[in-house]
Write a protein that holds these residues in place. Sequence first.
Motif, mmCIF file in Angstrom:
data_model
loop_
_atom_site.group_PDB
_atom_site.id
_atom_site.type_symbol
_atom_site.label_atom_id
_atom_site.label_comp_id
_atom_site.label_asym_id
_atom_site.label_seq_id
_atom_site.Cartn_x
_atom_site.Cartn_y
_atom_site.Cartn_z
ATOM 1 N N VAL A 97 18.405 -20.391 44.425
ATOM 2 C CA VAL A 97 18.338 -18.935 44.346
ATOM 3 C C VAL A 97 19.310 -18.481 43.258
ATOM 4 N N ILE A 98 18.801 -17.760 42.268
ATOM 5 C CA ILE A 98 19.614 -17.382 41.113
ATOM 6 C C ILE A 98 19.834 -15.872 41.068
ATOM 7 N N GLY A 99 21.098 -15.454 41.142
ATOM 8 C CA GLY A 99 21.459 -14.066 40.906
ATOM 9 C C GLY A 99 21.906 -13.906 39.464
ATOM 10 N N HIS A 100 22.232 -12.669 39.071
ATOM 11 C CA HIS A 100 22.641 -12.469 37.677
ATOM 12 C C HIS A 100 23.474 -11.208 37.507
ATOM 13 N N SER A 101 24.131 -11.114 36.362
ATOM 14 C CA SER A 101 24.976 -9.969 36.037
ATOM 15 C C SER A 101 24.140 -8.717 35.808
ATOM 16 N N ARG A 102 24.757 -7.566 36.065
ATOM 17 C CA ARG A 102 24.142 -6.264 35.836
ATOM 18 C C ARG A 102 22.741 -6.149 36.444
ATOM 19 N N TYR B 141 24.328 -18.278 39.686
ATOM 20 C CA TYR B 141 24.614 -16.943 39.163
ATOM 21 C C TYR B 141 24.718 -17.017 37.651
ATOM 22 N N TYR B 142 23.809 -16.319 36.977
ATOM 23 C CA TYR B 142 23.768 -16.310 35.518
ATOM 24 C C TYR B 142 24.411 -15.033 34.996
ATOM 25 N N ASN B 143 25.489 -15.193 34.224
ATOM 26 C CA ASN B 143 26.159 -14.051 33.599
ATOM 27 C C ASN B 143 25.733 -14.008 32.138
ATOM 28 N N PHE B 144 24.831 -13.073 31.816
ATOM 29 C CA PHE B 144 24.338 -13.036 30.439
ATOM 30 C C PHE B 144 25.269 -12.282 29.495
ATOM 31 N N LEU B 145 26.384 -11.773 30.026
ATOM 32 C CA LEU B 145 27.364 -11.125 29.155
ATOM 33 C C LEU B 145 28.197 -12.149 28.390
ATOM 34 N N ASP C 293 31.143 -27.103 46.597
ATOM 35 C CA ASP C 293 30.833 -27.710 45.292
ATOM 36 C C ASP C 293 30.551 -26.658 44.236
ATOM 37 N N HIS C 294 31.438 -25.656 44.162
ATOM 38 C CA HIS C 294 31.259 -24.570 43.193
ATOM 39 C C HIS C 294 31.614 -25.064 41.798
ATOM 40 N N GLU C 295 30.690 -24.834 40.851
ATOM 41 C CA GLU C 295 30.907 -25.219 39.465
ATOM 42 C C GLU C 295 30.628 -24.026 38.554
ATOM 43 N N ILE C 296 31.307 -24.003 37.406
ATOM 44 C CA ILE C 296 31.018 -23.009 36.379
ATOM 45 C C ILE C 296 30.661 -23.741 35.098
ATOM 46 N N TRP C 297 29.453 -23.493 34.624
ATOM 47 C CA TRP C 297 29.002 -24.116 33.371
ATOM 48 C C TRP C 297 29.213 -23.106 32.266
ATOM 49 N N SER C 298 30.038 -23.483 31.301
ATOM 50 C CA SER C 298 30.337 -22.533 30.204
ATOM 51 C C SER C 298 30.441 -23.255 28.877
#
Length: 242
Positions: free
Chosen positions: A120-125, A207-211, A237-242
């Motif tokens: 399930v993918i949420g996103h910014s704004r 969670y996709y942050n397109f900012l 298992d929280h990860e942040i891909w940047s």
Amino acid sequence: MRLEVSSSAKFIVKNVPKPKNEVEVFDDIKQRFLSFKKRVYMEKLEHYRRLAEVQVPKFMVIACADSRVCPSNILGFQPGEAFMIRNVANLVPPLENGPSETNAALEFAVNTLEVENILVIGHSRCGGIETLMSMQDELNSSFIHKWITKAKFAKFKTKSVAQSHSFDEQCRHCEKESVNRSLLNLLTYPWIEDRVKNNLLSIHGGYYNFLNCTFEKWILDVNIDCNTDGAKYLFKDHEIWS
């Protein structure tokens, strides 16, 4: 009525492009399709012929209908890899809410295709979440209001833990909280919970942050033997891909 213009008036005419008409718009789409056929389909003809006979996706993806959030684009899913459903605010309603397009797709993906992962993918704004956080009357008759009230528990939790934050900060918090609520709602479906408990299916949040173009990913762990605060489920298992 006649419009009179002073002789001293000066006009600056800029080369403003005219909006494309319907024919031009679909001609663009036509060229994209023909390019896809030539550069992708024909080069992988055997793969597409196999897909024409059967699909065996490993993923079920639930994402927002927002035009800026395309899972295939941001995560590189290829045809046949992910069975997808997109709706306003990427919501999964609980079983008790009755049938919907989303749980019909879930039923097919889990019981027929036997996917191994639900993401399930949420996103910014997210406009849906911003509407949820600002609405005062849950009895509003609009389709959007009736749909997003399915995430009201995410709103209540956000208001309780982030009440001193700005509205924008509360919305960002609720965007992720809503994903977690949808992950828990998945477990209200017995045929999903059963496969999760038997390690045949994994449930993931994203969670996709397109900012700033980052992607956060975590997993819902069904921790039946956990005695801490009586919890049965853990987000880990929280990860942040940047």
